[in-house]
Design a protein around this motif. Structure first.
Motif, PDB file in Angstrom:
ATOM      1  N   CYS A  22      20.210-125.717 -21.880  1.00 38.66           N
ATOM      2  CA  CYS A  22      21.079-126.079 -20.760  1.00 38.66           C
ATOM      3  C   CYS A  22      22.062-124.988 -20.407  1.00 38.66           C
ATOM      4  O   CYS A  22      22.807-125.119 -19.444  1.00 38.66           O
ATOM      5  CB  CYS A  22      21.823-127.383 -21.053  1.00 38.66           C
ATOM      6  SG  CYS A  22      23.106-127.200 -22.295  1.00 38.66           S
ATOM      7  N   SER A  23      22.095-123.890 -21.195  1.00 36.90           N
ATOM      8  CA  SER A  23      23.111-122.859 -20.965  1.00 36.90           C
ATOM      9  C   SER A  23      22.802-122.026 -19.754  1.00 36.90           C
ATOM     10  O   SER A  23      21.683-121.600 -19.550  1.00 36.90           O
ATOM     11  CB  SER A  23      23.214-121.955 -22.196  1.00 36.90           C
ATOM     12  OG  SER A  23      24.128-120.910 -21.961  1.00 36.90           O
ATOM     13  N   SER A  24      23.841-121.776 -18.926  1.00 35.23           N
ATOM     14  CA  SER A  24      23.710-120.849 -17.817  1.00 35.23           C
ATOM     15  C   SER A  24      24.463-119.566 -18.092  1.00 35.23           C
ATOM     16  O   SER A  24      24.540-118.685 -17.272  1.00 35.23           O
ATOM     17  CB  SER A  24      24.236-121.487 -16.521  1.00 35.23           C
ATOM     18  OG  SER A  24      25.598-121.767 -16.647  1.00 35.23           O
ATOM     19  N   GLY A  25      25.106-119.495 -19.307  1.00 36.28           N
ATOM     20  CA  GLY A  25      25.763-118.265 -19.720  1.00 36.28           C
ATOM     21  C   GLY A  25      25.269-117.949 -21.114  1.00 36.28           C
ATOM     22  O   GLY A  25      24.303-118.509 -21.584  1.00 36.28           O
ATOM     23  N   GLU A  26      25.909-117.024 -21.806  1.00 32.52           N
ATOM     24  CA  GLU A  26      25.539-116.746 -23.167  1.00 32.52           C
ATOM     25  C   GLU A  26      26.765-116.646 -24.024  1.00 32.52           C
ATOM     26  O   GLU A  26      27.830-116.312 -23.546  1.00 32.52           O
ATOM     27  CB  GLU A  26      24.729-115.458 -23.331  1.00 32.52           C
ATOM     28  CG  GLU A  26      24.404-114.713 -22.152  1.00 32.52           C
ATOM     29  CD  GLU A  26      23.628-113.436 -22.434  1.00 32.52           C
ATOM     30  OE1 GLU A  26      24.185-112.499 -22.987  1.00 32.52           O
ATOM     31  OE2 GLU A  26      22.469-113.404 -22.086  1.00 32.52           O
ATOM     32  N   LEU A  69      30.000-119.162 -21.357  1.00 32.83           N
ATOM     33  CA  LEU A  69      30.255-119.454 -19.943  1.00 32.83           C
ATOM     34  C   LEU A  69      29.169-120.364 -19.403  1.00 32.83           C
ATOM     35  O   LEU A  69      27.980-120.052 -19.495  1.00 32.83           O
ATOM     36  CB  LEU A  69      30.306-118.149 -19.144  1.00 32.83           C
ATOM     37  CG  LEU A  69      30.343-118.258 -17.609  1.00 32.83           C
ATOM     38  CD1 LEU A  69      31.581-119.016 -17.129  1.00 32.83           C
ATOM     39  CD2 LEU A  69      30.284-116.860 -16.985  1.00 32.83           C
ATOM     40  N   GLN A  70      29.582-121.482 -18.816  1.00 32.03           N
ATOM     41  CA  GLN A  70      28.650-122.453 -18.245  1.00 32.03           C
ATOM     42  C   GLN A  70      28.994-122.718 -16.781  1.00 32.03           C
ATOM     43  O   GLN A  70      30.175-122.806 -16.419  1.00 32.03           O
ATOM     44  CB  GLN A  70      28.730-123.772 -19.012  1.00 32.03           C
ATOM     45  CG  GLN A  70      28.419-123.672 -20.499  1.00 32.03           C
ATOM     46  CD  GLN A  70      26.962-123.428 -20.773  1.00 32.03           C
ATOM     47  OE1 GLN A  70      26.096-123.934 -20.061  1.00 32.03           O
ATOM     48  NE2 GLN A  70      26.668-122.642 -21.794  1.00 32.03           N
ATOM     49  N   SER A  81      28.409-132.820 -19.830  1.00 33.44           N
ATOM     50  CA  SER A  81      27.440-132.524 -20.885  1.00 33.44           C
ATOM     51  C   SER A  81      27.660-131.138 -21.475  1.00 33.44           C
ATOM     52  O   SER A  81      27.598-130.944 -22.702  1.00 33.44           O
ATOM     53  CB  SER A  81      26.019-132.643 -20.328  1.00 33.44           C
ATOM     54  OG  SER A  81      25.060-132.303 -21.305  1.00 33.44           O
ATOM     55  N   GLN A  82      27.933-130.163 -20.615  1.00 33.78           N
ATOM     56  CA  GLN A  82      28.169-128.801 -21.090  1.00 33.78           C
ATOM     57  C   GLN A  82      29.434-128.722 -21.946  1.00 33.78           C
ATOM     58  O   GLN A  82      29.456-128.034 -22.977  1.00 33.78           O
ATOM     59  CB  GLN A  82      28.261-127.846 -19.902  1.00 33.78           C
ATOM     60  CG  GLN A  82      26.924-127.634 -19.211  1.00 33.78           C
ATOM     61  CD  GLN A  82      27.041-126.853 -17.907  1.00 33.78           C
ATOM     62  OE1 GLN A  82      28.134-126.697 -17.362  1.00 33.78           O
ATOM     63  NE2 GLN A  82      25.925-126.367 -17.403  1.00 33.78           N
ATOM     64  N   ILE A  83      30.475-129.444 -21.534  1.00 34.30           N
ATOM     65  CA  ILE A  83      31.706-129.464 -22.336  1.00 34.30           C
ATOM     66  C   ILE A  83      31.455-130.136 -23.682  1.00 34.30           C
ATOM     67  O   ILE A  83      31.948-129.682 -24.725  1.00 34.30           O
ATOM     68  CB  ILE A  83      32.835-130.170 -21.557  1.00 34.30           C
ATOM     69  CG1 ILE A  83      33.226-129.344 -20.327  1.00 34.30           C
ATOM     70  CG2 ILE A  83      34.052-130.391 -22.459  1.00 34.30           C
ATOM     71  CD1 ILE A  83      34.153-130.069 -19.367  1.00 34.30           C
ATOM     72  N   GLN A  84      30.670-131.216 -23.676  1.00 34.12           N
ATOM     73  CA  GLN A  84      30.327-131.872 -24.939  1.00 34.12           C
ATOM     74  C   GLN A  84      29.631-130.900 -25.887  1.00 34.12           C
ATOM     75  O   GLN A  84      29.914-130.864 -27.087  1.00 34.12           O
ATOM     76  CB  GLN A  84      29.425-133.086 -24.675  1.00 34.12           C
ATOM     77  CG  GLN A  84      30.146-134.266 -24.049  1.00 34.12           C
ATOM     78  CD  GLN A  84      29.204-135.368 -23.608  1.00 34.12           C
ATOM     79  OE1 GLN A  84      28.030-135.110 -23.275  1.00 34.12           O
ATOM     80  NE2 GLN A  84      29.698-136.596 -23.580  1.00 34.12           N
ATOM     81  N   ASN A  85      28.736-130.093 -25.354  1.00 33.03           N
ATOM     82  CA  ASN A  85      28.036-129.110 -26.174  1.00 33.03           C
ATOM     83  C   ASN A  85      28.991-128.046 -26.715  1.00 33.03           C
ATOM     84  O   ASN A  85      28.865-127.600 -27.869  1.00 33.03           O
ATOM     85  CB  ASN A  85      26.919-128.445 -25.366  1.00 33.03           C
ATOM     86  CG  ASN A  85      25.741-129.362 -25.125  1.00 33.03           C
ATOM     87  OD1 ASN A  85      25.511-130.310 -25.875  1.00 33.03           O
ATOM     88  ND2 ASN A  85      24.986-129.087 -24.077  1.00 33.03           N
TER      89      ASN A  85
END
Length: 367
Positions: A22-26, A69-70, A81-85
């Motif tokens: 689901c990552s759009s950054g690294e 970075l997301q 969801s990204q914050i949960q991750n």
């Protein structure tokens, strides 16, 4: 490391494949970093958020922090969801430019339970005690600058008029949009009430509290274009002309300019005053072409510097520098904030303010 952080890191190991998917950054510089920072940005569809996110990530990594970075494609559930991750991965700080500032309370409660510091980036997060700091520009001042520009350019304080005005407001789910509109409307509404400014479409909020009635969801250029197309087709059929359009930002101004071009308005002859904000490259091109009158420049590099300073202070166990402890009540607390002053840019300022400062490249705007 606290036991909560150890548990979170263990959970993150289990979730590695999901995070990668689901990552759009690294992630940044890895296990030897000074600390870990999650950055949650709303979308890649607007130039400013790309600049903000990538600039902050680079600044953090250059200093030795790990940064994830997301981008959430303007979808609130994706951002959650990204914050949960990021929480599960054991970050020390999360920086959030909220898509919908009303929906994050549950996930931020999870962050607080893990002793994670939460920094609201440019957009206030509402309805939760679990936001620690807020970094932004003086958003009411942004609107004031737009209103004052219109007032001065039309000579309203000297009694000039009447002029046809069409006002727009920003996305109803963005807390900042209220401040932008209020700053401008506090200046312009008296001229609407005394008849110096006339709104043929009737879309003139009776007070600041009604701003969302003319809001453009998601700050979308094509929605602003369609809205002005409809107003022109319904209320300007007898040869009437728009004299001024209040646009709170550049993405809306770009759609408004497209509508005006389609309707036959011509720069240098009957083109109306048109405001904006953000100094997007496309709008700077329009300013140079006479198709946008001004933009309120918020140097997002300064915002990144403020947030970087927040992170440094938190990591060192210090209190970040704050210059506002009264303005930003999110319904649960007054969030300690640092406000940066915006400034107006017109055609004659593009080289000196935007290009010479390195904010944009001359070649990107045809200079």
């Amino acid at each position: 490391m606290s036991m909560k952080k150890i548990i979170a890191v263990a959970a993150a190991t289990v979730m590695t494949l999901g995070l990668a998917a689901c990552s759009s950054g690294e992630a940044g510089s890895g296990g030897d970093s000074l600390g870990s920072v999650g950055i949650s940005m709303p979308t890649r569809s607007l130039e400013r958020w790309i600049n903000d996110g990538e600039g902050l990530k680079a600044q953090l990594e250059d200093a030795g922090y790990s940064a994830d970075l997301q981008y959430a494609d303007d979808k609130a559930d994706t951002q959650i969801s990204q914050i949960q991750n990021q929480i599960a991965s054991g970050v020390d700080v999360i920086v959030i430019a909220a898509i919908d500032g009303e929906l994050l309370a549950p996930v931020l409660a999870d962050a607080a339970a893990q002793d994670i510091t939460v920094i609201a980036y440019d957009r206030l997060i509402n309805g939760t005690p679990d936001v620690d700091y807020y970094a932004t520009f003086d958003n009411y001042k942004v609107g004031q600058l737009q209103g004052e520009f219109i007032e001065a350019q039309l000579g309203l304080a000297d009694g000039a008029g009447p002029f046809n005005l069409e006002p727009f407001a920003g996305s109803p789910d963005d807390n900042n949009a209220k401040f932008f509109f209020s700053g401008a409307w506090d200046i312009l509404l008296p001229y609407v009430e005394n008849g110096q400014l006339v709104v043929p479409s009737g879309k003139a909020p009776a007070s600041n509290d009604d701003w969302a009635s003319i809001g453009i969801l998601g700050w979308k250029s094509d929605s602003a274009q369609s809205e002005l197309d409809n107003r022109l087709g319904s209320f300007y059929t007898g040869g009437e002309k728009i004299d001024v359009v209040l646009s709170p930002n550049d993405s809306l101004a770009q759609g408004i300019a497209a509508s005006l071009r389609s309707a036959g308005y011509t720069a240098g002859t009957d083109w109306p005053l048109l405001t904006g904000q953000d100094a997007d490259k496309a709008s700077v091109v329009n300013i140079l072409a006479g198709q946008q009158s001004m933009t309120v420049w918020k140097d997002t590099r300064e915002l990144g510097n403020v947030v970087f300073g927040f992170v440094e202070a938190v990591m060192n166990g210090d209190e970040p520098e704050i210059n506002d402890t009264e303005t930003y009540d999110n319904g649960e607390k007054v969030v300690p904030a640092f406000l940066i002053a915006p400034e107006v840019v017109v055609k004659d300022d593009v080289q000196t303010k935007l290009v010479d400062s390195g904010f944009i490249e001359a070649s990107d705007v045809g200079l």
